[in-house]
Design a protein around this motif. Structure first.
Motif, mmCIF file in Angstrom:
data_model
loop_
_atom_site.group_PDB
_atom_site.id
_atom_site.type_symbol
_atom_site.label_atom_id
_atom_site.label_comp_id
_atom_site.label_asym_id
_atom_site.label_seq_id
_atom_site.Cartn_x
_atom_site.Cartn_y
_atom_site.Cartn_z
ATOM 1 N N MET A 1 -65.570 -93.646 8.589
ATOM 2 C CA MET A 1 -64.293 -93.005 8.418
ATOM 3 C C MET A 1 -63.211 -93.910 8.987
ATOM 4 S SD MET A 1 -65.219 -89.163 9.648
ATOM 5 C CE MET A 1 -63.860 -88.334 8.911
ATOM 6 N N SER A 2 -62.086 -93.907 8.321
ATOM 7 C CA SER A 2 -60.914 -94.623 8.806
ATOM 8 C C SER A 2 -59.744 -93.664 8.824
ATOM 9 C CB SER A 2 -60.557 -95.789 7.895
ATOM 10 O OG SER A 2 -61.571 -96.743 7.861
ATOM 11 N N LEU A 3 -58.938 -93.752 9.823
ATOM 12 C CA LEU A 3 -57.730 -92.940 9.922
ATOM 13 C C LEU A 3 -56.568 -93.819 9.480
ATOM 14 C CD1 LEU A 3 -56.587 -90.229 10.733
ATOM 15 C CD2 LEU A 3 -56.459 -91.042 13.066
ATOM 16 N N LEU A 4 -56.017 -93.513 8.314
ATOM 17 C CA LEU A 4 -54.952 -94.326 7.741
ATOM 18 C C LEU A 4 -53.700 -94.297 8.622
ATOM 19 C CD1 LEU A 4 -55.364 -93.154 4.038
ATOM 20 C CD2 LEU A 4 -56.403 -95.130 5.145
ATOM 21 N N LYS A 5 -52.969 -95.381 8.623
ATOM 22 C CA LYS A 5 -51.736 -95.540 9.399
ATOM 23 C C LYS A 5 -51.952 -95.380 10.890
ATOM 24 C CE LYS A 5 -48.813 -93.793 5.676
ATOM 25 N NZ LYS A 5 -47.846 -92.786 5.308
ATOM 26 N N SER A 6 -53.141 -95.748 11.358
ATOM 27 C CA SER A 6 -53.423 -95.629 12.788
ATOM 28 C C SER A 6 -53.591 -97.013 13.400
ATOM 29 C CB SER A 6 -54.665 -94.794 13.033
ATOM 30 O OG SER A 6 -55.794 -95.447 12.508
ATOM 31 N N LYS A 7 -53.437 -97.059 14.699
ATOM 32 C CA LYS A 7 -53.659 -98.284 15.461
ATOM 33 C C LYS A 7 -54.626 -97.959 16.587
ATOM 34 C CE LYS A 7 -49.302 -100.411 14.317
ATOM 35 N NZ LYS A 7 -48.117 -101.097 14.811
ATOM 36 N N HIS A 8 -55.052 -98.972 17.280
ATOM 37 C CA HIS A 8 -56.084 -98.827 18.305
ATOM 38 C C HIS A 8 -55.738 -97.751 19.346
ATOM 39 C CE1 HIS A 8 -59.321 -100.021 20.976
ATOM 40 N NE2 HIS A 8 -58.445 -100.064 21.963
ATOM 41 N N MET A 9 -54.514 -97.723 19.816
ATOM 42 C CA MET A 9 -54.130 -96.807 20.884
ATOM 43 C C MET A 9 -53.989 -95.351 20.410
ATOM 44 S SD MET A 9 -54.262 -98.556 23.570
ATOM 45 C CE MET A 9 -53.511 -97.526 24.801
ATOM 46 N N ASP A 10 -54.081 -95.103 19.109
ATOM 47 C CA ASP A 10 -54.056 -93.725 18.603
ATOM 48 C C ASP A 10 -55.297 -92.941 19.020
ATOM 49 O OD1 ASP A 10 -51.656 -94.114 17.338
ATOM 50 O OD2 ASP A 10 -52.493 -94.297 15.328
ATOM 51 N N PHE A 11 -56.331 -93.631 19.441
ATOM 52 C CA PHE A 11 -57.611 -92.988 19.706
ATOM 53 C C PHE A 11 -57.852 -92.708 21.191
ATOM 54 C CE2 PHE A 11 -57.859 -95.196 15.719
ATOM 55 C CZ PHE A 11 -58.375 -94.227 14.888
ATOM 56 N N CYS A 12 -56.799 -92.655 21.974
ATOM 57 C CA CYS A 12 -56.953 -92.340 23.391
ATOM 58 C C CYS A 12 -55.908 -91.305 23.812
ATOM 59 C CB CYS A 12 -56.847 -93.593 24.242
ATOM 60 S SG CYS A 12 -55.212 -94.316 24.280
ATOM 61 N N ASP A 13 -56.127 -90.677 24.935
ATOM 62 C CA ASP A 13 -55.205 -89.661 25.444
ATOM 63 C C ASP A 13 -53.901 -90.249 25.948
ATOM 64 O OD1 ASP A 13 -57.009 -87.685 24.854
ATOM 65 O OD2 ASP A 13 -57.856 -87.613 26.862
ATOM 66 N N TYR A 14 -53.862 -91.551 26.151
ATOM 67 C CA TYR A 14 -52.648 -92.201 26.641
ATOM 68 C C TYR A 14 -51.476 -91.943 25.698
ATOM 69 C CZ TYR A 14 -49.850 -95.786 28.920
ATOM 70 O OH TYR A 14 -48.867 -96.441 29.596
ATOM 71 N N LEU A 15 -51.775 -91.709 24.448
ATOM 72 C CA LEU A 15 -50.769 -91.410 23.434
ATOM 73 C C LEU A 15 -49.882 -90.239 23.844
ATOM 74 C CD1 LEU A 15 -49.775 -91.751 20.451
ATOM 75 C CD2 LEU A 15 -51.624 -90.225 19.802
ATOM 76 N N PHE A 16 -50.424 -89.276 24.562
ATOM 77 C CA PHE A 16 -49.666 -88.090 24.969
ATOM 78 C C PHE A 16 -48.839 -88.312 26.238
ATOM 79 C CE2 PHE A 16 -52.986 -86.417 22.313
ATOM 80 C CZ PHE A 16 -52.301 -85.493 21.548
ATOM 81 N N PHE A 17 -49.134 -89.360 26.979
ATOM 82 C CA PHE A 17 -48.444 -89.588 28.246
ATOM 83 C C PHE A 17 -47.328 -90.619 28.157
ATOM 84 C CE2 PHE A 17 -52.824 -88.346 29.468
ATOM 85 C CZ PHE A 17 -52.492 -87.106 29.961
#
Length: 74
Positions: free
Chosen positions: A1-17
């Motif tokens: 599976m690939s998440l379109l329009k995503s980058k590496h940092m989209d896959f961590c909780d840091y995105l919310f902080f």
């Protein structure tokens, strides 16, 4: 599976902080809550299938508009 329009940092909780990450182009263009929901469903589906043996929530059954599915070739 690939998440379109995503980058590496989209896959961590840091995105919310650190919301300024989007401004600097460190994260993709997807809504962070939508990404979280997709990842949660995929993790639950994986664990249900391979830990509990329940294929009713298998990964191939999920329908998300920004997910590209890949087939594994033998």
């Amino acid at each position: 599976m690939s998440l379109l329009k995503s980058k590496h940092m989209d896959f961590c909780d840091y995105l919310f902080f650190a919301r300024q990450m989007k401004k600097f182009g460190i994260v993709g263009d997807n809504d962070m809550y939508h990404v979280r929901d997709i990842l949660t469903e995929c993790h639950i589906g994986f664990l249900d299938k391979y830990i509990l043996g329940d294929d009713s929530k298998a990964l191939h059954k999920h329908k998300f508009d920004c997910v590209k599915k890949h087939r594994k070739y033998k």
